[in-house]
Design an enzyme around this catalytic site. Structure first.
Site, short mmCIF file in Angstrom:
data_model
loop_
_atom_site.label_atom_id
_atom_site.label_comp_id
_atom_site.label_asym_id
_atom_site.label_seq_id
_atom_site.Cartn_x
_atom_site.Cartn_y
_atom_site.Cartn_z
N ALA A 65 43.24 37.43 34.80
CA ALA A 65 43.03 36.23 33.83
C ALA A 65 41.58 36.62 33.31
CB ALA A 65 43.15 35.00 34.28
N GLY A 110 45.73 37.91 37.95
CA GLY A 110 46.91 37.46 37.21
C GLY A 110 47.57 39.02 36.79
N GLU A 113 49.92 39.50 39.80
CA GLU A 113 51.01 38.01 39.76
C GLU A 113 52.04 38.50 38.39
OE1 GLU A 113 47.70 35.53 39.63
OE2 GLU A 113 48.67 34.37 40.88
N GLU A 133 40.76 36.25 43.86
CA GLU A 133 40.43 34.83 43.12
C GLU A 133 39.57 34.11 44.10
OE1 GLU A 133 43.39 36.03 42.86
OE2 GLU A 133 44.42 35.56 41.08
N1 DAK Z 1 38.42 39.26 32.34
C1 DAK Z 1 37.62 39.27 31.44
N2 DAK Z 1 36.82 40.51 31.14
C2 DAK Z 1 37.25 41.52 32.19
C3 DAK Z 1 37.85 41.36 33.31
C4 DAK Z 1 38.63 40.04 33.52
N3 DAK Z 1 39.27 39.83 34.51
N4 DAK Z 1 37.95 42.51 33.93
C5 DAK Z 1 37.29 43.20 33.31
N5 DAK Z 1 36.84 42.83 32.27
C6 DAK Z 1 35.69 43.46 31.05
C7 DAK Z 1 34.52 43.45 31.52
O1 DAK Z 1 33.67 42.23 31.60
C8 DAK Z 1 33.97 44.55 30.61
O2 DAK Z 1 33.61 44.19 29.43
P1 DAK Z 1 32.31 44.59 28.76
O3 DAK Z 1 30.94 44.23 29.54
O4 DAK Z 1 32.50 46.00 28.28
O5 DAK Z 1 32.39 43.70 27.58
C9 DAK Z 1 35.15 45.44 30.66
O6 DAK Z 1 36.49 44.61 31.01
C10 DAK Z 1 35.38 46.76 31.40
O7 DAK Z 1 35.15 46.31 32.50
P2 DAK Z 1 34.19 46.95 33.80
O8 DAK Z 1 33.03 47.45 33.13
O9 DAK Z 1 33.77 45.94 34.82
O10 DAK Z 1 34.86 48.17 34.39
P3 DAK Z 1 34.68 48.96 35.83
O11 DAK Z 1 35.74 49.93 35.66
O12 DAK Z 1 33.34 48.89 35.90
O13 DAK Z 1 35.38 47.82 36.89
C11 DAK Z 1 37.04 46.12 37.58
C12 DAK Z 1 36.61 47.41 36.92
C13 DAK Z 1 38.39 45.79 37.01
C14 DAK Z 1 36.86 46.61 38.97
C15 DAK Z 1 36.00 45.24 37.19
O14 DAK Z 1 36.33 44.91 35.89
C16 DAK Z 1 36.32 43.78 37.91
O15 DAK Z 1 36.19 43.49 38.89
N6 DAK Z 1 37.07 42.74 36.92
C17 DAK Z 1 37.32 41.62 37.59
C18 DAK Z 1 38.67 41.43 38.33
C19 DAK Z 1 38.92 40.26 38.82
O16 DAK Z 1 38.32 39.62 39.66
N7 DAK Z 1 40.23 39.78 38.26
C20 DAK Z 1 40.62 38.58 38.78
C21 DAK Z 1 40.39 37.51 37.78
S1 DAK Z 1 40.89 36.19 38.36
C22 DAK Z 1 44.20 29.94 37.16
C23 DAK Z 1 45.04 30.84 36.11
C24 DAK Z 1 44.73 32.14 36.39
C25 DAK Z 1 44.06 32.48 37.40
C26 DAK Z 1 43.56 31.85 38.35
C27 DAK Z 1 43.59 30.63 38.26
N8 DAK Z 1 44.28 28.65 36.91
C28 DAK Z 1 44.01 28.17 35.47
C29 DAK Z 1 43.96 27.63 37.97
C30 DAK Z 1 44.16 33.95 37.74
C31 DAK Z 1 42.85 34.58 38.15
C32 DAK Z 1 42.44 35.96 37.80
O17 DAK Z 1 43.17 36.56 37.65
#
Ligand code: DAK
Length: 259
Positions: A65, A110, A113, A133
């Site tokens: 997400a 997400g 998921e 998360e």
């Molecule tokens: N959201 C927004 N932007 C994201 C993103 C994300 N999940 N993942 C990556 N990006 C963006 C980065 O901010 C970066 O943007 P700029 O700085 O270039 O503007 C760009 O994508 C490239 O990312 P990186 O520079 O970080 O790329 P790397 O290759 O160095 O790293 C990575 C890739 C996938 C390891 C890293 O980006 C990362 O850790 N991303 C976050 C992954 C993450 O934690 N995903 C889970 C998100 S939580 C709910 C509803 C839904 C959910 C939960 C609750 N409710 C409403 C209750 C679901 C939650 C999730 O999915």
């Protein structure tokens, strides 16, 4: 609806949805979710589409997400966002056509998921999976606590969700999260081959199988087999059932019509 964050394509009897916000690693913001919803509605209504492939552009399938969008949500808005995502993912899960996730890269939060809402997952050797998360102070919000345990078992799902660790494609294969791992440049070819092996069969029968398996996972075995008997019976009312059996007896190729 004009799509800005996804690409919807149709080729013969196959539709594909490509998540296409590569600069944000295809993170799911509300706008992207709404486009996915519109694409699912379009596909659901198109009788020429027998199967669907979902993939991502760039180095991610979906990196979760959109954290930037979620960051400032209130509790009420967070719930609304989760309800929106869950409604769409459930619609995808229950879409009356098989859906293959072709996971090209990061499938985190997400994104993992989303892949779990698809029927079958195949992965590029570069794919990475996880539910990170808890590291952000939240629970999975798009069905991860429910579908991951059903897909890979309770112990393995709890380990992944409690630790938030990221696993590679080989590990995902080992634990049964994906059906197959292939070289990155072969991913779409493999997804299409799988879809082709499905759509040579009677589309209504495939649809009934999906419904029976999905229903059966939610109920006791007696209710499940009763449901199977219902859909089995319904198949006998289809032209394709007559065609399939007649072609077998006449030793000729089948020509299914989705009727
Ligand atoms: N959201 C927004 N932007 C994201 C993103 C994300 N999940 N993942 C990556 N990006 C963006 C980065 O901010 C970066 O943007 P700029 O700085 O270039 O503007 C760009 O994508 C490239 O990312 P990186 O520079 O970080 O790329 P790397 O290759 O160095 O790293 C990575 C890739 C996938 C390891 C890293 O980006 C990362 O850790 N991303 C976050 C992954 C993450 O934690 N995903 C889970 C998100 S939580 C709910 C509803 C839904 C959910 C939960 C609750 N409710 C409403 C209750 C679901 C939650 C999730 O999915």
């Amino acid at each position: 609806m004009e799509f800005k964050n996804i690409i919807l394509e149709k080729d013969g009897n196959v539709a594909s949805i490509t998540l296409n916000r590569p600069k944000a690693l295809n993170a799911l913001n509300a706008a992207t979710l709404k486009e996915i919803d519109a694409a699912i509605n379009d596909i659901a209504e198109d009788d020429n589409v027998y199967a669907v492939i979902i993939t991502g552009s760039g180095k991610a399938f979906v990196a979760g997400a959109d954290i930037a969008e979620m960051k400032d949500l209130t509790a009420v808005e967070g719930r609304k966002f989760s309800v929106l995502g869950n409604k769409i993912f459930r619609k995808l899960e229950n879409l009356e056509k098989p859906v293959i996730a072709a996971i090209n890269g990061f499938a985190l939060g997400g994104g993992c998921e989303l892949s779990l809402s698809c029927d079958i997952r195949i992965a590029s050797s570069k794919a990475k999976f996880g539910q990170p998360e808890v590291g952000l102070g939240i629970t999975p919000g798009f069905g991860g606590t429910q579908r991951l345990a059903r897909a890979i078992g309770v112990g393995m799902a709890k380990e992944l969700i409690y630790t938030g660790k990221v696993i590679n494609a080989e590990e995902a294969l080992r634990i049964g999260l994906v059906n197959k791992v292939v070289e990155p440049d072969k991913l779409l070819e493999e997804a299409k081959a799988l879809v082709d092996a499905i759509i040579v069969n009677a589309p209504i029968a495939v649809r009934m199988c999906k419904a029976a398996i999905n229903q059966g996972l939610q109920c006791d075995i007696d209710t499940g087999v009763a449901y199977e008997a219902e859909v089995f019976g319904e198949c006998f009312a289809t032209e394709d059932r007559v065609e399939g059996m007649t072609a077998f007896v006449e030793k000729r190729d089948k020509a299914f019509k989705n009727k």
